[in-house]
Scaffold this motif. Structure first.
Motif, PDB file in Angstrom:
ATOM      1  N   ARG A 197       0.841  -1.192   0.000  1.00  0.00           N
ATOM      2  CA  ARG A 197       0.000   0.000   0.000  1.00  0.00           C
ATOM      3  C   ARG A 197       0.874   1.238   0.000  1.00  0.00           C
ATOM      4  O   ARG A 197       1.975   1.232   0.558  1.00  0.00           O
ATOM      5  CB  ARG A 197      -0.934   0.022   1.218  1.00  0.00           C
ATOM      6  CG  ARG A 197      -2.031  -1.032   1.176  1.00  0.00           C
ATOM      7  CD  ARG A 197      -3.038  -0.777   2.268  1.00  0.00           C
ATOM      8  NE  ARG A 197      -4.143  -1.705   2.207  1.00  0.00           N
ATOM      9  CZ  ARG A 197      -5.203  -1.671   3.002  1.00  0.00           C
ATOM     10  NH1 ARG A 197      -5.287  -0.734   3.929  1.00  0.00           N
ATOM     11  NH2 ARG A 197      -6.172  -2.551   2.880  1.00  0.00           N
ATOM     12  N   SER A 198       0.344   2.273  -0.603  1.00  0.00           N
ATOM     13  CA  SER A 198       1.085   3.539  -0.677  1.00  0.00           C
ATOM     14  C   SER A 198       0.794   4.360   0.572  1.00  0.00           C
ATOM     15  O   SER A 198      -0.365   4.569   0.926  1.00  0.00           O
ATOM     16  CB  SER A 198       0.680   4.318  -1.931  1.00  0.00           C
ATOM     17  OG  SER A 198       1.011   3.603  -3.097  1.00  0.00           O
ATOM     18  N   GLU A 206       6.035   2.388  -0.252  1.00  0.00           N
ATOM     19  CA  GLU A 206       5.199   1.198  -0.473  1.00  0.00           C
ATOM     20  C   GLU A 206       5.507   0.193   0.638  1.00  0.00           C
ATOM     21  O   GLU A 206       6.610  -0.349   0.706  1.00  0.00           O
ATOM     22  CB  GLU A 206       5.492   0.578  -1.847  1.00  0.00           C
ATOM     23  CG  GLU A 206       5.214   1.502  -3.023  1.00  0.00           C
ATOM     24  CD  GLU A 206       3.729   1.660  -3.285  1.00  0.00           C
ATOM     25  OE1 GLU A 206       2.960   0.780  -2.829  1.00  0.00           O
ATOM     26  OE2 GLU A 206       3.342   2.648  -3.938  1.00  0.00           O
ATOM     27  N   VAL A 207       4.538  -0.028   1.515  1.00  0.00           N
ATOM     28  CA  VAL A 207       4.721  -0.901   2.672  1.00  0.00           C
ATOM     29  C   VAL A 207       3.497  -1.795   2.786  1.00  0.00           C
ATOM     30  O   VAL A 207       2.360  -1.340   2.604  1.00  0.00           O
ATOM     31  CB  VAL A 207       4.924  -0.093   3.977  1.00  0.00           C
ATOM     32  CG1 VAL A 207       5.184  -1.029   5.151  1.00  0.00           C
ATOM     33  CG2 VAL A 207       6.065   0.896   3.828  1.00  0.00           C
ATOM     34  N   ASP A 208       3.719  -3.062   3.114  1.00  0.00           N
ATOM     35  CA  ASP A 208       2.583  -3.951   3.343  1.00  0.00           C
ATOM     36  C   ASP A 208       2.132  -3.845   4.797  1.00  0.00           C
ATOM     37  O   ASP A 208       2.760  -3.170   5.621  1.00  0.00           O
ATOM     38  CB  ASP A 208       2.952  -5.394   2.991  1.00  0.00           C
ATOM     39  CG  ASP A 208       4.100  -5.906   3.845  1.00  0.00           C
ATOM     40  OD1 ASP A 208       3.837  -6.463   4.910  1.00  0.00           O
ATOM     41  OD2 ASP A 208       5.268  -5.704   3.438  1.00  0.00           O
ATOM     42  N   LYS A 209       1.048  -4.541   5.108  1.00  0.00           N
ATOM     43  CA  LYS A 209       0.416  -4.395   6.417  1.00  0.00           C
ATOM     44  C   LYS A 209       1.284  -4.944   7.539  1.00  0.00           C
ATOM     45  O   LYS A 209       1.425  -4.302   8.591  1.00  0.00           O
ATOM     46  CB  LYS A 209      -0.934  -5.111   6.400  1.00  0.00           C
ATOM     47  CG  LYS A 209      -1.752  -4.954   7.671  1.00  0.00           C
ATOM     48  CD  LYS A 209      -3.098  -5.621   7.528  1.00  0.00           C
ATOM     49  CE  LYS A 209      -3.935  -5.449   8.788  1.00  0.00           C
ATOM     50  NZ  LYS A 209      -5.280  -6.090   8.651  1.00  0.00           N
ATOM     51  N   LEU A 237       2.561   8.885   9.188  1.00  0.00           N
ATOM     52  CA  LEU A 237       2.261   7.992   8.066  1.00  0.00           C
ATOM     53  C   LEU A 237       0.767   8.061   7.780  1.00  0.00           C
ATOM     54  O   LEU A 237      -0.066   7.826   8.660  1.00  0.00           O
ATOM     55  CB  LEU A 237       2.665   6.553   8.403  1.00  0.00           C
ATOM     56  CG  LEU A 237       4.151   6.328   8.663  1.00  0.00           C
ATOM     57  CD1 LEU A 237       4.382   4.951   9.253  1.00  0.00           C
ATOM     58  CD2 LEU A 237       4.952   6.499   7.383  1.00  0.00           C
ATOM     59  N   LEU A 238       0.429   8.418   6.528  1.00  0.00           N
ATOM     60  CA  LEU A 238      -0.951   8.473   6.083  1.00  0.00           C
ATOM     61  C   LEU A 238      -1.105   7.590   4.850  1.00  0.00           C
ATOM     62  O   LEU A 238      -0.184   7.493   4.030  1.00  0.00           O
ATOM     63  CB  LEU A 238      -1.395   9.899   5.716  1.00  0.00           C
ATOM     64  CG  LEU A 238      -1.330  10.994   6.773  1.00  0.00           C
ATOM     65  CD1 LEU A 238      -0.025  11.770   6.642  1.00  0.00           C
ATOM     66  CD2 LEU A 238      -2.504  11.955   6.612  1.00  0.00           C
ATOM     67  N   LEU A 239      -2.262   6.978   4.723  1.00  0.00           N
ATOM     68  CA  LEU A 239      -2.554   6.241   3.498  1.00  0.00           C
ATOM     69  C   LEU A 239      -2.643   7.210   2.330  1.00  0.00           C
ATOM     70  O   LEU A 239      -3.307   8.255   2.412  1.00  0.00           O
ATOM     71  CB  LEU A 239      -3.867   5.473   3.642  1.00  0.00           C
ATOM     72  CG  LEU A 239      -3.806   4.156   4.415  1.00  0.00           C
ATOM     73  CD1 LEU A 239      -5.203   3.587   4.599  1.00  0.00           C
ATOM     74  CD2 LEU A 239      -2.933   3.153   3.689  1.00  0.00           C
TER      75      LEU A 239
END
Length: 425
Positions: free
Chosen positions: A50-51, A65-68, A119-121
């Motif tokens: 996810r960005s 770009e980081v996953d959960k 950090l925000l989506l």
């Protein structure tokens, strides 16, 4: 026998046949689809990248770009806290203080605040972009000044509180603008409804009240969240991430120095030791007791300092509590105005209903009086002879006497209605 059974049984529906074939048919990736739902694909959705928009303490921003799972390990957060930030779910406004991060879910602003970054989506929403720009502006303008104020000014706020302040300001401003737009639309509509009651105006008022209830629920949730945070000193002390990070660094440096001293002492004690010296177990117990006492002293000292320092954070929350409480008062005033308008409309409708009842009462009385003429005509229309039929002016006298009697009966009914207060005087 089999042909006879097939002819007697009803035909199978086409949907059942297609569903069975679909359930038995493997997917293109080799997985078996259960009733048309790709369960494995949904499970892997949480593992996808996810960005995120990252803003550091200097005001620099970048898209990562980081996953959960990586985000959970990076911020030391459970999965249920990250669900609050998922745009696919609808959660009420929440501010959670964790060990290394603050989880913020305030209207459009959904972010994770740590001691070093925000950090925000990644989103193209204007409110999210405005939050990032405003946070960058404040960090860049107060970056150098904040370092100078850190030791001189009591109004200095650490990075996490400045980021939280921008989020609170953005959410309060957004809700206040929503309330202002609702007020601009509501008051003219309610004034028009009081002068002209129509189906269209009533439908618009119903939609307006639905929007008011939903907006009041959102504003009330933000207000309750800030108030609950203000009433709990432990939650406020938990959000001092910069202070906790500094203490952890000091503790780690102290442990390193202690380990270095131990190694030095070990080298110096390489000389022969007297046989009457204390055993190693006694030394370990003494060291353990000293470490416990030191940790208790540090915890008491940190709790006292955190209790003294939460006042600045409480003042920050109190300022925005006043703002959101003022917004809630506007909604309360608007709701009272709507209730007053509904009461006024109900009074108007009751008044019209009463007038219709009074008119119906008068009309029924007049119908009864007119029925008297029918009774007289029926009596004189019977098949018998009386001397009155031979009098030339008998018809006129009958009309006059019947009319006077009907008028007297009508006036008697009206007086009775007024006497019993069934009609206004």
């Amino acid at each position: 026998m089999g042909d006879l059974k097939e002819r007697l049984l009803p035909p199978k529906p086409a949907s059942a046949v297609n569903l069975r074939e679909l359930s038995n048919r493997p997917s293109s990736s080799g997985r078996q689809v259960f009733q048309g739902v790709d369960v494995v694909g949904l499970k892997k959705r949480g593992q996808s990248l996810r960005s995120w928009i990252r803003v550091d303490t200097c005001g620099d921003s970048q898209i990562i770009e980081v996953d959960k799972f990586t985000m959970m390990r990076r911020c030391d957060l459970p999965a249920r806290d990250l669900r609050l930030l998922d745009p696919l779910f609808v959660y009420p406004s929440t501010i959670l203080g964790r060990e290394k991060a603050i989880v913020v879910n305030l209207e459009q602003i959904r972010c994770i605040i740590t001691a070093d970054e925000v950090l925000l989506l990644h989103s193209l929403d204007s409110y999210v972009l405005h939050y990032v720009m405003e946070l960058q502006r404040r960090l860049t303008t107060t970056g150098v000044v904040g370092e100078l104020w850190h030791n001189t000014s009591p109004d200095y706020l650490p990075f996490e509180f400045r980021a939280l302040e921008v989020a609170l300001e953005a959410s309060c401003t957004f809700l206040d603008s929503q309330v202002s737009e609702l007020e601009i639309e509501a008051y003219p509509l309610l004034d028009e409804l009081t002068s002209k009651i129509s189906t269209l105006n009533l439908e618009r008022a119903r939609r307006l009240k639905s929007r008011l209830v939903a907006l009041t629920r959102r504003v009330q949730k933000v207000r309750d969240e800030i108030e609950q945070l203000m009433d709990d000193d432990g939650d406020m002390a938990e959000m001092y991430l910069t202070e906790k990070k500094r203490r952890m660094e000091l503790a780690s440096n102290g442990d390193q120095c202690l380990s270095g001293n131990k190694s030095t002492d070990g080298v110096s004690m390489s000389a022969p030791v007297s046989p009457v010296s204390s055993p190693p177990s006694y030394a370990r117990k003494l060291e353990k007791n000293l470490s416990i006492a030191r940790s208790r002293h540090d915890s008491v000292k940190s709790s006292e300092s955190s209790t003294e320092n939460i006042e600045e954070f409480e003042m920050l929350l109190e300022a925005y509590f006043v703002v959101i409480d003022s917004t809630l008062n506007k909604l309360t005033s608007l709701k009272e105005y709507i209730d007053d308008t509904e009461d006024f409309i109900n009074i108007q409708l009751d008044n019209v209903r009463n007038q219709l009842i009074q008119f119906e009462l008068l009309l029924t009385t007049a119908t009864f009086v007119v029925a008297i003429f029918g009774v007289v005509a029926g009596i004189f229309g019977m098949n018998f002879e009386i001397p009155l039929f031979k009098v030339p002016s008998a018809f006129q006298w009958v009309l006059v006497i019947t009319g006077v009697c009907g008028l007297l009966i009508f006036c008697a009914f009206v007086w009775f209605f007024k006497y019993r207060k069934l009609m206004p005087l």
